[in-house]
Design an enzyme around this catalytic site. Structure first.
Site, PDB file in Angstrom:
ATOM      1  CD  GLU A  16      35.433  35.898  33.880  1.00  0.00           C
ATOM      2  OE1 GLU A  16      36.194  34.908  33.951  1.00  0.00           O
ATOM      3  OE2 GLU A  16      35.507  36.866  34.649  1.00  0.00           O
ATOM      4  NE  ARG A  96      26.944  36.778  37.544  1.00  0.00           N
ATOM      5  CZ  ARG A  96      28.227  36.567  37.236  1.00  0.00           C
ATOM      6  NH1 ARG A  96      28.720  35.342  37.249  1.00  0.00           N
ATOM      7  NH2 ARG A  96      29.028  37.571  36.924  1.00  0.00           N
ATOM      8  CG  ASN A  98      32.348  34.416  38.750  1.00  0.00           C
ATOM      9  OD1 ASN A  98      31.968  34.840  37.660  1.00  0.00           O
ATOM     10  ND2 ASN A  98      33.436  34.842  39.352  1.00  0.00           N
ATOM     11  CG  ASN A 144      36.864  35.402  39.768  1.00  0.00           C
ATOM     12  OD1 ASN A 144      36.485  34.933  38.702  1.00  0.00           O
ATOM     13  ND2 ASN A 144      36.459  36.587  40.203  1.00  0.00           N
ATOM     14  CG  ASP A 194      38.346  37.913  36.895  1.00  0.00           C
ATOM     15  OD1 ASP A 194      37.855  36.832  37.231  1.00  0.00           O
ATOM     16  OD2 ASP A 194      37.715  38.753  36.228  1.00  0.00           O
TER      17      ASP A 194
HETATM   18 CA    CA Z   1      35.978  35.737  36.683  1.00  0.00          CA
END
Ligand code: CA
Length: 288
Positions: A16, A96, A98, A144, A194
């Site tokens: 990521e 949490r 991101n 995101n 995402d």
């Molecule tokens: Ca992500």
């Protein structure tokens, strides 16, 4: 057709947050608590093991990094030492941190997500250059993709389960956001949006989790204008890098795939690179 190549031997469980800085592509493996770096000029790569899950990292003007780890914002140095800054959700075990990125003035924006898909319990935060945390959005589910227009007046944002990209008026002076509107509706896509980046022409490049591709969308028309197939279904994020900012780097994940799916997509979890005929914009470092 695009030629999409796997680069480095590094395999991420949940790759990521790619960021190109100082001739190196940096990204995180959230699940394995690692930060990776790949310098294509020197053909070198490196990995750093951290004590906690890390959702995003951004370079810091003063050196080192700022990270959004599962327990909040922190500084990270080159030796892996972590210095806690603040945790706005220390009371909330269900979430949490991101994805995150710096705005054009060097403030670090990062959001949270529910660990178990609960809706509306997460938020988007802004760490200002004095180390203070500000809540910018509440009622978020899975925070995101984030990016800003080149003139710094529009912020684009993805809350993944909503299957869309929203735009906000952005005030570069104060970091205030206003006037939320949907600019891209991805309801009809296979996969869910995402991570995201913006190119120098103002188009958005969006990774589709479970969609096996990165799509390029024009936020002025709401249309998909390019589609880059990736040999992994769980495409997580992308950013432009390379000397001319013309290489599109793409992160992917293996997490949650069955043995059968992994056999079908042996490159899942790798970092990919392709050329898409357009350049990106340079990453902004944290200015505090
Ligand atoms: Ca992500």
């Amino acid at each position: 057709m695009y030629q999409v190549d796997a680069v480095t031997g590094i395999v991420s469980t949940l790759g990521e947050g790619p960021v190109w800085y100082d001739g190196t592509l940096h990204w995180v493996d959230i699940a394995e608590k690692r930060v990776h770096g790949y310098n294509p000029g020197r053909a070198e790569w490196s990995s750093l093991q951290l004590p906690k899950m890390v959702g995003a990292l951004v370079p810091r003007e003063k050196g080192g990094w700022v990270i959004a780890q599962e327990t909040g914002f922190a500084f990270l140095d080159a030796h892996g030492r972590v210095e806690h800054i603040a945790d706005p959700e220390s009371h909330e075990p269900r979430t949490r941190f991101n994805d995150g990125k710096c705005d054009p003035r060097g403030r670090f924006w990062a959001g949270t997500m529910a660990r178990n898909s609960e809706r509306g319990i997460a938020a988007l935060y802004m760490l200002d250059v004095h180390g203070r945390v500000h809540v910018r959005l509440t009622g978020v589910s899975c925070s995101n993709g984030l990016c800003w227009s080149s003139d710094g007046t529009v912020m684009y944002y993805i809350d993944t389960p909503l299957r869309r990209v929203d735009a906000f008026d952005f005030d570069p002076e104060t970091g205030a956001i206003a006037n939320c509107r949907t600019v891209i509706d991805l309801e009809g896509e296979i996969g869910i949006p995402d991570g995201m980046t913006i190119d120098s022409e103002g188009n958005l490049w969006i990774a589709l989790w479970n969609g096996g591709c990165v799509i390029c969308c024009d936020p002025r028309t709401g249309t998909v204008v390019e589609r880059v197939p990736v040999p992994a279904s769980r495409v997580t994020s992308c950013t432009f890098g390379g000397e001319d900012l013309g290489d599109l780097y793409i992160t992917t994940a293996r997490i949650g795939l069955t043995d059968e799916e992994l056999a079908e997509q042996p490159l899942a979890g790798r970092l990919f690179r392709t050329r898409v005929g357009v350049r990106g914009t340079p990453a902004v470092a944290y200015a505090g």
